[in-house]
Each structure stands twice: as structure tokens, then as C-alpha cells.
Design a protein around this motif. Sequence first.
Motif, PDB file in Angstrom:
ATOM      1  N   GLY A 262      35.523  24.789-116.414  1.00  0.00           N
ATOM      2  CA  GLY A 262      34.790  25.570-115.598  1.00  0.00           C
ATOM      3  C   GLY A 262      33.224  25.047-115.454  1.00  0.00           C
ATOM      4  O   GLY A 262      32.832  23.982-115.601  1.00  0.00           O
ATOM      5  N   GLY A 263      32.593  26.245-114.821  1.00  0.00           N
ATOM      6  CA  GLY A 263      31.007  25.885-114.771  1.00  0.00           C
ATOM      7  C   GLY A 263      30.763  25.447-113.208  1.00  0.00           C
ATOM      8  O   GLY A 263      29.557  25.436-113.049  1.00  0.00           O
ATOM      9  N   VAL A 264      31.747  25.376-112.465  1.00  0.00           N
ATOM     10  CA  VAL A 264      31.537  25.144-111.039  1.00  0.00           C
ATOM     11  C   VAL A 264      31.771  26.539-110.207  1.00  0.00           C
ATOM     12  O   VAL A 264      32.778  27.197-110.258  1.00  0.00           O
ATOM     13  CB  VAL A 264      32.276  24.233-110.531  1.00  0.00           C
ATOM     14  N   GLY A 265      30.801  26.843-109.234  1.00  0.00           N
ATOM     15  CA  GLY A 265      30.961  27.779-108.411  1.00  0.00           C
ATOM     16  C   GLY A 265      31.465  27.579-106.899  1.00  0.00           C
ATOM     17  O   GLY A 265      32.546  28.245-106.726  1.00  0.00           O
ATOM     18  N   ASP A 266      31.036  26.432-106.429  1.00  0.00           N
ATOM     19  CA  ASP A 266      31.300  26.110-105.166  1.00  0.00           C
ATOM     20  C   ASP A 266      31.301  24.429-105.234  1.00  0.00           C
ATOM     21  O   ASP A 266      30.251  23.949-105.224  1.00  0.00           O
ATOM     22  CB  ASP A 266      30.431  26.545-103.900  1.00  0.00           C
ATOM     23  N   GLY A 267      32.425  23.764-104.970  1.00  0.00           N
ATOM     24  CA  GLY A 267      32.394  22.324-105.290  1.00  0.00           C
ATOM     25  C   GLY A 267      33.562  21.681-104.640  1.00  0.00           C
ATOM     26  O   GLY A 267      34.698  22.253-104.580  1.00  0.00           O
ATOM     27  N   SER A 268      33.607  20.394-104.421  1.00  0.00           N
ATOM     28  CA  SER A 268      34.589  19.585-103.854  1.00  0.00           C
ATOM     29  C   SER A 268      34.717  18.157-104.611  1.00  0.00           C
ATOM     30  O   SER A 268      33.488  17.737-105.109  1.00  0.00           O
ATOM     31  CB  SER A 268      34.669  19.563-102.198  1.00  0.00           C
ATOM     32  N   ILE A 269      35.716  17.534-104.308  1.00  0.00           N
ATOM     33  CA  ILE A 269      35.998  16.007-104.915  1.00  0.00           C
ATOM     34  C   ILE A 269      36.496  15.253-103.588  1.00  0.00           C
ATOM     35  O   ILE A 269      37.333  15.700-102.564  1.00  0.00           O
ATOM     36  CB  ILE A 269      36.866  15.732-106.056  1.00  0.00           C
ATOM     37  N   LYS A 270      35.591  14.382-103.290  1.00  0.00           N
ATOM     38  CA  LYS A 270      35.947  13.324-102.085  1.00  0.00           C
ATOM     39  C   LYS A 270      36.281  11.911-102.799  1.00  0.00           C
ATOM     40  O   LYS A 270      35.689  11.443-103.533  1.00  0.00           O
ATOM     41  CB  LYS A 270      34.952  13.202-101.065  1.00  0.00           C
ATOM     42  N   ILE A 271      37.244  11.373-101.919  1.00  0.00           N
ATOM     43  CA  ILE A 271      37.327   9.907-102.550  1.00  0.00           C
ATOM     44  C   ILE A 271      37.337   9.129-101.174  1.00  0.00           C
ATOM     45  O   ILE A 271      38.012   9.580-100.214  1.00  0.00           O
ATOM     46  CB  ILE A 271      38.976   9.830-103.030  1.00  0.00           C
ATOM     47  N   GLU A 272      36.800   8.193-101.180  1.00  0.00           N
ATOM     48  CA  GLU A 272      36.262   7.493 -99.991  1.00  0.00           C
ATOM     49  C   GLU A 272      36.494   5.786-100.049  1.00  0.00           C
ATOM     50  O   GLU A 272      36.113   5.228-101.036  1.00  0.00           O
ATOM     51  CB  GLU A 272      35.015   7.867 -99.475  1.00  0.00           C
ATOM     52  N   PHE A 273      37.224   5.121 -98.951  1.00  0.00           N
ATOM     53  CA  PHE A 273      37.119   3.940 -98.985  1.00  0.00           C
ATOM     54  C   PHE A 273      35.723   3.214 -98.004  1.00  0.00           C
ATOM     55  O   PHE A 273      35.704   3.873 -96.993  1.00  0.00           O
ATOM     56  CB  PHE A 273      38.471   3.213 -98.302  1.00  0.00           C
ATOM     57  N   ALA A 274      35.265   2.091 -98.485  1.00  0.00           N
ATOM     58  CA  ALA A 274      34.348   1.486 -97.524  1.00  0.00           C
ATOM     59  C   ALA A 274      35.188   0.768 -96.461  1.00  0.00           C
ATOM     60  O   ALA A 274      35.709  -0.129 -96.909  1.00  0.00           O
ATOM     61  CB  ALA A 274      33.437   0.726 -98.315  1.00  0.00           C
ATOM     62  N   THR A 275      35.008   1.002 -95.380  1.00  0.00           N
ATOM     63  CA  THR A 275      35.989   0.209 -94.316  1.00  0.00           C
ATOM     64  C   THR A 275      35.021  -0.556 -93.584  1.00  0.00           C
ATOM     65  O   THR A 275      35.491  -1.793 -93.271  1.00  0.00           O
ATOM     66  CB  THR A 275      36.670   1.158 -93.318  1.00  0.00           C
ATOM     67  N   HIS A 276      33.982  -0.435 -93.192  1.00  0.00           N
ATOM     68  CA  HIS A 276      32.678  -1.396 -92.639  1.00  0.00           C
ATOM     69  C   HIS A 276      31.549  -1.248 -93.335  1.00  0.00           C
ATOM     70  O   HIS A 276      31.236  -0.270 -94.049  1.00  0.00           O
ATOM     71  CB  HIS A 276      32.386  -1.034 -90.991  1.00  0.00           C
ATOM     72  N   ILE A 277      30.788  -2.606 -93.595  1.00  0.00           N
ATOM     73  CA  ILE A 277      29.387  -2.318 -94.235  1.00  0.00           C
ATOM     74  C   ILE A 277      28.634  -3.707 -93.362  1.00  0.00           C
ATOM     75  O   ILE A 277      29.030  -4.594 -92.982  1.00  0.00           O
ATOM     76  CB  ILE A 277      29.467  -2.956 -95.732  1.00  0.00           C
ATOM     77  N   ALA A 278      27.226  -3.314 -93.363  1.00  0.00           N
ATOM     78  CA  ALA A 278      26.342  -4.090 -92.865  1.00  0.00           C
ATOM     79  C   ALA A 278      25.249  -3.924 -93.749  1.00  0.00           C
ATOM     80  O   ALA A 278      24.581  -2.768 -93.706  1.00  0.00           O
ATOM     81  CB  ALA A 278      26.000  -3.776 -91.169  1.00  0.00           C
ATOM     82  N   VAL A 279      24.655  -5.261 -94.217  1.00  0.00           N
ATOM     83  CA  VAL A 279      23.439  -5.217 -95.066  1.00  0.00           C
ATOM     84  C   VAL A 279      22.501  -5.857 -94.309  1.00  0.00           C
ATOM     85  O   VAL A 279      22.418  -7.091 -94.044  1.00  0.00           O
ATOM     86  CB  VAL A 279      23.802  -5.954 -96.426  1.00  0.00           C
ATOM     87  N   LEU A 280      21.303  -5.297 -94.050  1.00  0.00           N
ATOM     88  CA  LEU A 280      20.518  -5.591 -92.671  1.00  0.00           C
ATOM     89  C   LEU A 280      19.215  -5.762 -93.200  1.00  0.00           C
ATOM     90  O   LEU A 280      18.686  -4.904 -94.049  1.00  0.00           O
ATOM     91  CB  LEU A 280      20.612  -4.796 -91.712  1.00  0.00           C
ATOM     92  N   ASN A 281      18.276  -6.675 -92.598  1.00  0.00           N
ATOM     93  CA  ASN A 281      16.956  -6.995 -92.564  1.00  0.00           C
ATOM     94  C   ASN A 281      16.324  -6.969 -93.731  1.00  0.00           C
ATOM     95  O   ASN A 281      15.334  -6.590 -94.179  1.00  0.00           O
ATOM     96  CB  ASN A 281      16.523  -5.787 -91.953  1.00  0.00           C
TER      97      ASN A 281
END
Length: 361
Positions: A262-281
Motif C-alpha cells: 500500500g502507501g499509494v493514494g492516486d497512481g497508475s502504471i504505464k508501459i510504453e514502446f518507443a516507436t520513433h526517435i530523433a536525437v538532434l543537434n
Amino acid sequence: MKQEELLRHYIKIRPDEKRENETAAFHIHVDSQEVLPEGATKALLDAGFTYDLFDPEWHFYGKDGDPNKPFGHFAPVQHMTFVTSNAPRYREQWMKAVGIVEKSEARCYVEGELIVLDEPLPAKPLNYEAFERVAPRSDGEGQFPTYCSAIEKGQARTLPALVELRRLDPLKNGKRDRFRRGEMHLTLRDDTHPLLLELLCNLGFSVPAIPKLVESEDGDLERNPDGSFRKILDIPLTLQTTDMRLLMRVANLAVTIIEQVGGVGDGSIKIEFATHIAVLNGVDYNKSIPPVLDKVIFHPKFESLGHDKLGSMDANLAKLTRFTRERVKTAPHEDRIERFKQIWSKTISSELENMDGRPES
């Protein structure tokens, strides 16, 4: 709060039966390592991006058991966001964002993400007995690594897992190290029990904070009793990876701990894939690109945790990804900018009405 400052805040929109679920399947983030030129910021805003600024002054303290030492994070200097569940709109906005940032010459990376899971965490108070079982006190003679609790004035506790990170290095490791493959966010609030937050930080999570304003039931901004605008503080505890199965095992561990402790009042978990990346400048990989999971050693009581669950939730990543990719082919685009403008407009109108009704001094 001045109107200019008001417009630079992200707004937590209330769920509404008339609108789609707040969660959008695609995110585009502009992570600039310096303040973007005014023209680039305006171009991004005009293209439908919003400010999504981190609080540079906020830190959670207690790293290495030192109450004055903050846990680290990799928040950019300027952060801007676009969200949608519509695949064609996502591709269109991706091209716009990269073009704008390239011309700005600011050191920046742009990331496109597909969110395949976004679920609430159980809300319940901390169970201290369960916490003692998950991270028992140690006298230093145990066989598994420990962490030192600043909250408990130097008490050593056994780690549920030893998490080691590494920097990406495409010159050394090739294409697979150009960027992460995915990430997880345990998004908590600043009312999370500090013992739980300290434990999670010692599992290698980056711990930044994003202040957000909140839409009220009336469609303007929520206020505190003194009339000031209510702010919530999202703390997106983050781990990034080139190995999604390993990430899912750590995510399973984190959710299992939260379900037990326990210890959480309001929270969520997200799982994400990186579909596009651009490392710039000229972004420096050694300083500006967040590290990824390198190695995880689970405590024997947790080493059986697999990659297809998140605590008590089923989490078949392949199935979730297929479902999300089908959904985004036909999902409509919800214009978050337009919704923000409506909230700002109603708030400003309400302020003017209140001012008109005040007696002259």
C-alpha cells in the motif's frame, strides 16, 4: 497566478462520459536540453503541442541514506507534449515536431511512444507489517544487498531486487543502443507514503515531478479554499530499457510491492514502446539520454516473478500491443489543446466576473 504562467501549465482533465478515456495511445515528447528559441516554442504550440514542464526545484531526498542528498532524475530543461490516439495524426505531428526542432539548432531529442498499458494502482494506506516483509531490516550480515533508509535514520533494509543501469552507447554497441526500446512509468503523487517512495527510488527509478492544474466539475480550474489554483504534483517514477521482458519483470515487482504494502493514494502504471526517435543537434549520450536497465538480480522471494503479469493483473505484452495497434487505426483524435483553451477561457471569464462584482476600494 498570472495568465502567462497559467498557460504554461499542463491541465489534468476530468474524465467525462461524453469524451473518450483520457489516456491517449500515442505521445510525442520534445525533450530539450536547453530552453528552445522563442520561435521554435511558438511553432510547437501552434502545431498542437502543450507545455508539460518539470519542476526543477522539487527533489525527493535520501539517496545513499543521506537526508540531504536527492535521488536523481533526467528531466529535460524544456518539455513539450502532443497526445492522440489517431495513427495518421500521430505520424503527421511527428514530422512537424522533428522539422521544428531541427531548424532550432537546440540540443534536443524527440520521442514518439505507443502506450499499450495504462492502469490505476490500488489505493490504500501503507501496511507497515507488509512493508517489513517486503524490505526486512538487515544487520548487514545478510546475503543480499541492502539500502540505507534516510527516513529511518540509517536503518539498513534488504532490497527486493538489485537494479543496475547503464548509459546507451551507439558507437560501442551499435544500432540497438541508439535509443531505448521502451519504458515504464509508475506515476504517483506527493502524498505517496515516503517509506514506499524511498524503497522504489532505491530500485533505480528516476524521480522527477510535473506540477499540473486540475479541471473542476464546472469546466474551469479547481481552486484551493484561499482562492489560489489547486496544483497536483505528478511523480512519474521512470525506468527505461532495451529489454522489454526484463522491464516487465521489474514492473511486476513494483506493482506486487504496491499491492502488498500500500502507501499509494492516486497512481497508475504505464508501459510504453518507443516507436520513433530523433536525437538532434549534438545531444550528448553520456549526459542527456537517460540510462537503461543493465542487470537486475531479484531477491529469492521475488525471483519467480515473470514478465506476463503486473502484480495481480495479467499483462501479455504482445496481446496488449496488437490490441492497441488495431485501436489506433480508427480512433478519432481528441484535441487536447482545444480542451485546454476552453478551461483557460472559462477560468479567465470567471475571474473577470468576480472582479466586476467586487466593491471599489
